[in-house]
Motif scaffolding. Structure first.
Motif: not given
Ligand code: GLU
Length: 310
Positions: A33-34, A79-82, A252-255, A261-263
């Motif tokens: 995912l990006h 997805l789970v992480r987010h 997105i994994e680097a953040h 999610v805020w972004l």
């Protein structure tokens, strides 16, 4: 190519009137995912949850050659992480060959298909199929399968982008539903799955807006109920091209997940309160579900220079 007026013609598609809500997020496993696909996933998730609806995860893995090993797992973990947890089992298009074969058989029974042996080079330049094999049909099993384009306009009302219409014969032409290499075309698979899978609401990237009339056309031919659509803006990189898994969009994994999610919420016009800055994804998504306003999503098909907006 296409008209913006969604005049209600006799061929306009009638959407579902039932109150049940079933949405889906349908990534192709071509990479992780990006941020752009996260924005789509968040919008689709929030719309489902705000309607107390069901939200499916459907992995669109019918295009074997483009599938990247491990990408489906990476998408699932991301997805789970987010905090984006889907309902039920993961749906995999690679298990739906029977459904797609059945749809093709039905279109054939209706006299709506023909075999096409035109080579790519014979077709280059013209986006509308010139009808070569439609006029001289082949009866053996080789070649792609195309569906015949009827002279009708398909119009629909997108919840974000407004009215949209295409004339199937003039703007689209006979299109491929099964490729010459035997792979099912995206248009066929997505139409069969959204229609047969009883999806009521599709929230996805606006890069697919001009695919929608083809899908509505197939669903109409197959007698399937059409979902209601909302196409969210796609994110464009600094060079003006769409962020995609293939172009190696910033991971997105680097953040931290909460920051991503805020972004995503900010890009979707949802203005989360400053007190939630730095919150974990579930807290942000809880707030956003309670305050989800699809009307605040920017009514544009693309957002450029998006980091400057956040
Ligand atoms: N599989 C498509 C993609 O990853 C999305 C298809 C859809 O939402 O209809 O771009």
């Amino acid at each position: 190519m296409k008209s913006r007026s969604a005049s209600s013609t006799a061929d306009s598609v009638t959407n579902r009137i039932e109150s049940r809500y079933c949405g889906r997020f349908a990534p192709s496993p071509t990479g992780p995912l990006h941020l752009g696909s996260l924005v789509t996933a968040v919008a689709s998730f929030l719309d489902a949850r705000a309607h107390h609806g069901e939200w499916q995860l459907r992995i669109e893995d019918i295009d074997g050659p483009r599938t990247v090993d491990g990408a489906a797992d990476a998408i699932r973990n991301s997805l789970v992480r987010h905090g984006l947890e889907w309902d039920g089992e993961i749906v995999r298009q690679s298990t739906h060959a029977d459904r797609y074969d059945h749809a093709i058989a039905e279109l054939r029974r209706l006299g709506m298909t023909f075999r096409c042996r035109c080579s790519r080079s014979a077709l280059s330049g013209d986006p509308i199929y010139p009808g070569t094999c439609r006029r001289n049909p082949h009866h053996d099993g080789e070649g792609a399968i195309r569906v015949r384009a009827r002279a009708i306009e398909i119009a629909f009302e997108d919840r974000i982008q407004g009215g949209y219409a295409q004339h199937i014969e003039r703007d689209v032409g006979d299109f491929v539903i099964r490729r010459r290499d035997g792979l099912y075309a995206y248009q066929l698979a997505v139409s069969a799955d959204d229609g047969d899978g009883r999806i009521t609401h599709v929230v996805r990237g606006a890069d697919l807006l001009d695919n929608t009339p083809r899908q509505l056309y197939l669903m109409q031919l197959l007698g399937l109920d059409a979902p209601i659509y909302a196409h969210v803006p796609v994110l464009l990189g600094a060079d003006g091209t769409k962020l995609s898994k293939q172009t190696g969009a910033r991971s997105i994994e680097a953040h931290p997940a909460g920051e991503n999610v805020w972004l995503a919420l900010t890009l979707l016009g949802q203005s989360p309160p400053a007190t939630l800055r730095g919150a974990i994804p579930n807290e942000l998504l809880d707030w956003a579900t309670r305050h989800w306003r699809i009307d605040d999503v920017p009514r544009t098909t693309a957002i450029t220079n998006f980091l400057a907006l956040c």
